[in-house]
Scaffold this active site. Structure first.
Site, PDB file in Angstrom:
ATOM      1  N   LYS A 178     -19.889 -16.328 -41.188  1.00  0.00           N
ATOM      2  CA  LYS A 178     -19.301 -15.696 -39.266  1.00  0.00           C
ATOM      3  C   LYS A 178     -17.615 -15.916 -39.849  1.00  0.00           C
ATOM      4  O   LYS A 178     -17.675 -16.263 -39.980  1.00  0.00           O
ATOM      5  CB  LYS A 178     -19.185 -17.479 -38.286  1.00  0.00           C
ATOM      6  CG  LYS A 178     -20.528 -17.919 -38.269  1.00  0.00           C
ATOM      7  CD  LYS A 178     -21.097 -19.380 -37.947  1.00  0.00           C
ATOM      8  CE  LYS A 178     -22.496 -20.085 -37.888  1.00  0.00           C
ATOM      9  NZ  LYS A 178     -23.154 -18.764 -37.017  1.00  0.00           N
ATOM     10  N   ARG A 193     -33.074 -22.836 -40.035  1.00  0.00           N
ATOM     11  CA  ARG A 193     -34.471 -23.633 -40.217  1.00  0.00           C
ATOM     12  C   ARG A 193     -35.045 -23.183 -41.490  1.00  0.00           C
ATOM     13  O   ARG A 193     -36.218 -24.081 -41.807  1.00  0.00           O
ATOM     14  CB  ARG A 193     -35.141 -21.268 -39.765  1.00  0.00           C
ATOM     15  CG  ARG A 193     -34.724 -20.162 -40.954  1.00  0.00           C
ATOM     16  CD  ARG A 193     -34.934 -19.410 -40.343  1.00  0.00           C
ATOM     17  NE  ARG A 193     -33.847 -18.872 -39.433  1.00  0.00           N
ATOM     18  CZ  ARG A 193     -33.748 -17.751 -38.701  1.00  0.00           C
ATOM     19  NH1 ARG A 193     -34.613 -16.403 -38.776  1.00  0.00           N
ATOM     20  NH2 ARG A 193     -33.048 -17.411 -37.709  1.00  0.00           N
TER      21      ARG A 193
END
Length: 479
Positions: free
Chosen positions: A258, A333
């Site tokens: 990120k 996820r």
């Protein structure tokens, strides 16, 4: 937090207790407050100017005069919660330690109490020396005969659970890694008689939870899988309600790193789903709600070190599904899929997950609500939406069509872990649906879980989003 006020019933208020009162100039009890003509005229002038709250300093106490709207609206409870936040702020400013709620309406008193309690939250833990800060409000009093003690205790326990979730979200990873979080979950849950089981890495490897293990490969701290079981003797549901929360205690994005500014610096909040689901479980247990609930929390951080999983890898998940990893920052996820697949063996009545899952959710609706979707019956989704409106912990229902799953099909494996450039919150939900037992509801709390500014009773930072929503939803389930 440094202080959480108590909320209790009293036979009568002391003369020096600062009071919250509705403006009822022709009411006998209001007349006994000893207001001068000038004070009453001042209140009336404020009422004409559409003010909602007038604060009077009577030297020996403060009076918080509520200018309650004449026409009651569907969000009347929320109005009183907001007024509670304003009252709490004034109590903090004036260093008041006690406030009495001198209203004769139970709904109003409970909503005010909730607003005051939630607004009283402060995360002052790491201030030291001359920088130390204090909270002042210690007691909220309501009159006996106006409010049920059981209902007052319910609001207290629920608000405290929300604030516990807030603190977990606010804690830096340096003080709340996977091991420490699991320890705190156990401590809080066992106080309330909730059974706790924690799987260590050896057990996770034996069970072949490939998604959780893959995300953890770059970390120095091993993964954990926490199982909470709350089963009251008189539970109305034989099959458990299963809650799953994303427990990424810190997310660098892994090898798909990120950017630092305005992204990685707040990624201590990426376990907001886990905090919400544990907080919900604590509230249910504290209030002895008659629902059988099992809560599943996969825990790890997501780092680019060691043997970190990489874009292009193919991972075999708990249920045998193969997943092509195209972005290691779509890690939530991966760990939740294993937990959802495990949930199938629990034969749940319904499975609900919560996660700070996608930036797409926040971009779609901002921080004012969570996004929800699923294959549950429309009445279940409507019940969730209604619970959100009642608690003002709102959800917006999104479509969940099978066409969105097509984007998650891989050329070399069963699935891939990201879709195209649009509707990312839905494609992520469809990915998770593949692993989850039916019926299933997915809640993306990326927008409201961690916010940049205070609003009413919602603080800057961790908000505890999802706790009040799911508590009310589960409480309302009839069988």
């Amino acid at each position: 937090m440094t202080n959480f006020p108590e909320a209790k019933l009293v036979k009568q208020f002391k003369g020096t207790t600062s009071l919250v009162v509705p403006f009822q100039p022709n009411n006998e009890s209001f007349g006994k407050l000893g207001l001068s003509k000038e004070e009453i005229d001042y209140i009336k002038e404020k009422q004409k100017n559409k003010s909602e709250l007038v604060v009077l300093n009577q030297w020996h106490r403060f009076l918080f005069v509520l200018l309650v709207p004449e026409k009651q609206k569907p969000d009347t409870k929320e109005w009183f919660r907001r007024m509670g936040a304003k009252i709490e702020a004034k109590c903090q400013e004036e260093q008041l330690d006690t406030v009495g709620l001198a209203l004769q309406d139970e709904t109003a008193v409970l909503a005010l109490t909730e607003g005051i309690l939630l607004s009283s939250y402060r995360f002052y833990k790491y201030f030291t020396g001359s920088n130390k800060k204090s909270t002042y409000l210690k007691r909220i009093h309501a009159e006996q005969g106006v409010v049920s003690e059981v209902k007052l205790e319910e609001i207290y326990n629920l608000s405290k659970a929300v604030c516990t979730a807030r603190t977990w979200v606010n804690e830096p990873q340096s003080h709340l890694n996977a091991t420490q979080f699991a320890k705190e979950i156990r401590e809080e849950a066992e106080k309330l008689g909730v059974e706790v089981e924690v799987w260590t890495k050896d057990k996770i490897e034996k069970e072949k939870m490939g998604g959780l293990l893959a995300v953890n490969r770059g970390s120095e701290i091993p993964p954990l899988f926490v199982i909470l079981k709350y089963q009251p003797k008189k539970a109305v549901n034989k099959n458990p309600i299963v809650l799953v929360g994303k427990g990424v205690v810190y997310d660098t994005g892994g090898l798909s790193l990120k950017p630092t500014a305005n992204s990685m610096d707040i990624m201590k909040c990426d376990m907001g789903g886990a905090a919400a689901m544990v907080g919900t479980t604590l509230a249910l247990a504290a209030n002895k709600v008659d629902k059988h609930v099992i809560t599943l929390i996969p825990l790890t951080d997501n780092r680019p070190g060691k043997d970190a999983y990489a874009p292009g890898d193919v991972i075999t998940m708990y249920d045998g599904t193969t997943v092509e990893v195209l972005n290691t920052d779509a890690e939530g996820r991966m760990i939740m899929a294993d937990a959802l697949a495990y949930a199938k063996q629990l034969d749940p009545k319904i499975t609900i997950d919560a996660a700070t899952l996608t930036g797409a959710a926040e971009r779609a609706i901002g921080s004012h609500a969570s996004i929800a979707m699923g294959n549950a019956k429309p009445k279940e989704l409507k019940a969730l939406e209604d619970a959100g409106k009642e608690m003002f912990d709102r959800v917006v229902l999104f479509p969940f069509w099978d066409e969105y799953l097509e984007e998650m099909k891989s050329d070399i494996a069963d699935l891939k872990n990201i879709g195209g450039g649009t509707a990312g919150m839905i494609t992520a939900g469809k990915f998770l649906e593949h692993f989850a037992p039916k019926p299933y509801i997915h809640i993306d709390i990326a927008g409201p879980a961690f916010v940049s500014s205070k609003k009413d009773y919602t603080p800057k930072g961790g908000t505890g989003a999802g706790v009040r929503l799911l508590y009310q939803y589960i409480k309302n389930i009839s069988d």
